[in-house]
Design an enzyme around this catalytic site. Structure first.
Site, PDB file in Angstrom:
ATOM      1  N   LYS A 126     -29.513  32.204 -11.852  1.00 14.27           N
ATOM      2  CA  LYS A 126     -28.921  33.520 -12.157  1.00 14.27           C
ATOM      3  C   LYS A 126     -27.894  33.354 -13.274  1.00 14.27           C
ATOM      4  O   LYS A 126     -27.106  32.397 -13.261  1.00 14.27           O
ATOM      5  CB  LYS A 126     -28.265  34.074 -10.885  1.00 14.27           C
TER       6      LYS A 126
ATOM      7  N   SER B 195     -28.475  42.087  -6.850  1.00 15.06           N
ATOM      8  CA  SER B 195     -28.415  41.932  -8.296  1.00 15.06           C
ATOM      9  C   SER B 195     -29.161  40.712  -8.836  1.00 15.06           C
ATOM     10  O   SER B 195     -29.406  40.633 -10.040  1.00 15.06           O
ATOM     11  CB  SER B 195     -26.952  41.841  -8.746  1.00 15.06           C
TER      12      SER B 195
ATOM     13  N   SER C 134     -26.957  40.326  -2.746  1.00 14.26           N
ATOM     14  CA  SER C 134     -27.688  40.096  -3.993  1.00 14.26           C
ATOM     15  C   SER C 134     -28.716  38.975  -3.975  1.00 14.26           C
ATOM     16  O   SER C 134     -29.543  38.905  -4.874  1.00 14.26           O
ATOM     17  CB  SER C 134     -26.709  39.849  -5.129  1.00 14.26           C
TER      18      SER C 134
HETATM   19  N1  GLN Z   1     -25.245  45.751  -4.320  1.00 15.62           N
HETATM   20  C1  GLN Z   1     -23.976  45.144  -4.067  1.00 15.62           C
HETATM   21  C2  GLN Z   1     -22.989  45.504  -5.148  1.00 15.62           C
HETATM   22  O1  GLN Z   1     -23.365  46.139  -6.064  1.00 15.62           O
HETATM   23  C3  GLN Z   1     -24.097  43.666  -3.930  1.00 15.62           C
HETATM   24  C4  GLN Z   1     -24.107  42.910  -5.187  1.00 15.62           C
HETATM   25  C5  GLN Z   1     -24.039  41.414  -4.998  1.00 15.62           C
HETATM   26  O2  GLN Z   1     -24.276  40.899  -3.912  1.00 15.62           O
HETATM   27  N2  GLN Z   1     -23.652  40.736  -6.058  1.00 15.62           N
HETATM   28  O3  GLN Z   1     -21.855  45.192  -5.084  1.00 15.62           O
END
Ligand code: GLN
Length: 483
Positions: free
Chosen positions: A78, A153, A177
């Site tokens: 990532k 994400s 994410s």
């Molecule tokens: N969807 C969540 C957010 O937008 C989780 C994102 C993540 O785990 N980085 O904060």
């Protein structure tokens, strides 16, 4: 050559000389060339270095030199995890040309074991989002159906593993994410206990709740990677010093005699019918294999989305304050020396979601509102943890669908932040409390979209969690991807 093998199978074939690492990496790069135009899982592909490294490893194998346990397996990473010499953009214009001067601890550990970083995977800008649509470089698409989102994400990580563009990946999980793309792309994703894996070199979004997590085709691959990347790191004083655990050993232990709590708040109202029915099937399969399943109510979950978005945004507003475009960043060609104007002009280049979070975060921390929002959110977090502590006195595991709904179409929810935030309802509990959770691909909807099941265990019980996940994986019967 089958690019769809697991990472562990790859290691045994490379070890025995059945496959050449260079050939495998070259085929993987061809595959990326062929499919990534459509999927867009990668922001950067490091083709030449990957091939050079593969060649060196093949030579070592031939001459029987000592080789790291990864044997040159190609991984995607990532793009919010720092890699020396390869750009780390966080899918943001702010860091479009940023090259980290050092490797994150997870990267140096993988390199020591001769893993190959084949490229950097797409994400929502600074990991804020649930669909990978908020990437400055454009969205990643779900390899099972290109009209749909891959989750997020870490959508690039999930999609690249599902589409055979690498053998496994590392994502980061602040609120789901790793697990959301694992579920939407039909691969396995683990959010480890807070403190199990070093965050040194992970670009911070909300440090008190996030962890790096492996994404792979099988539970065994996840266990294999966890063996390498977990453990105490002097560079990150939030890592625990629990000694070495071998997560691969005894993976097939089974779940006979174990107790599993079905989280009532995660399987009732608002859950898609097909997702709920897949979860019930998973539960009865686990029961048939010797587990006892009982309902568990965790009513603090009702407030978890509000608490999560308050805490995560508060931490984000503080963490992202460093992007003043003076120390690192993008040359926006801003003229003049007036400090505030310079910084605010540069910062206007953040995308809409990051901007929303920074504003929300600054607001909930501001004088007069801190008690009303931030402090209250921390109380909800403590309540969730207390309720989980109680639950784990009664059960060994908890179960829920990973995502309450099926993957949805690109663009479908992008204009409605609240709708997007609500899709995190089942994943954020593990982050707010620090406990580990894993998403295991379980079935496909009638429309051919993946459904993942989530298992939780108590803190630092990853070994037991992976054992249960392995059982669940063995009960599923999933199609091969055609792409
Ligand atoms: N969807 C969540 C957010 O937008 C989780 C994102 C993540 O785990 N980085 O904060």
């Amino acid at each position: 050559m089958n690019l769809g093998i697991s990472a562990v199978e790859f290691v045994s074939q490379a070890k025995e000389g059945v496959i050449s690492v260079e050939e495998f990496v070259a085929k993987t790069l061809d595959r990326i060339k062929k499919v990534d135009e459509k999927i867009h899982a990668f922001i950067t592909v490091d083709a030449q270095n990957a091939l050079d490294k593969a060649r060196t490893i093949d030579k070592k194998i031939k001459s029987k030199e000592k080789i790291g346990s990864c044997f040159g397996m190609p991984l995607s990473i990532k793009d919010n995890i720092c890699t020396e010499g390869i750009k780390t953009t966080c899918a943001s214009k702010m860091l479009e040309n940023f090259v980290a001067p050092y490797d994150a601890t997870v990267i140096s550990r993988l390199k020591l074991e001769d893993a190959i970083i084949i490229g950097k995977a797409n994400l929502d800008e600074f990991a804020m989002g649930s669909t990978t649509e908020f990437s400055y470089f454009g969205p990643t698409r779900n390899p099972w159906n290109l009209e749909y989102v891959p989750g997020g994400s870490s959508g690039g990580s999930g999609a690249s593993v599902a589409a055979y563009e690498c053998l496994a990946s590392l994502g980061s999980d602040t609120g789901g994410s790793v697990r959301s793309p694992a579920s939407f792309c039909s691969v396995v994703g683990l959010k480890p206990t807070y403190g199990l894996i070093s965050r040194y070199g992970l670009v911070s979004y909300a440090n008190s709740i996030e962890q790096v997590g492996p994404i792979a085709k099988t539970v065994e691959d996840v266990a294999f990677l966890l063996n390498i990347i977990s453990g105490h790191d002097p560079h990150d004083n939030t890592t625990a010093n629990n000694g070495y655990v071998d997560y691969v050993q005894d993976l097939k232990h089974g779940i006979s005699g174990k107790k599993i709590g079905i989280i009532s708040q995660m399987i009732g109202e608002g859950v898609d019918k097909e997702v709920a029915s897949a979860t019930n099937t998973a539960i009865s399969k686990l029961q048939n294999l010797g587990a006892e399943c009982i309902p568990i109510s965790l009513d603090a979950i009702e407030h978890s989305v509000a608490a999560y978005y308050t805490i995560a945004s508060a931490e984000a507003s503080s963490n992202l304050a460093r992007y003043d475009n003076l120390r690192y960043g993008f040359d926006f060609g801003i003229e003049g020396y007036e400090f505030k104007a310079f910084v605010s002009k540069a910062r206007s280049n953040f995308g809409p979601e990051v901007t929303r979070r920074m504003l929300l975060g600054a607001f909930v921390l501001s004088a007069g509102y801190y008690g009303k929002y931030y402090l209250k959110a921390q109380k909800v977090r403590a309540m969730i943890k207390a309720q989980l502590d109680e639950a784990f006195k009664k059960v060994d595991y908890l179960i829920s669908p990973t995502m309450p709904i099926l993957p949805f179409k690109v663009g479908e929810k992008i204009d409605d932040p609240l709708k997007l935030y609500l899709t995190d309802i089942n994943t954020i509990t593990a982050n707010l409390s620090g406990i580990p959770a894993i998403s295991v691909p379980f079935s496909m909807s009638s429309s051919g979209l993946p459904i993942g099941i989530q298992l939780f265990a108590n803190s630092f019980k990853e070994k037991e969690l992976l054992q249960a996940a392995h059982v669940l994986q063995e009960t599923s019967n999933l199609p091969e991807i055609s792409l």
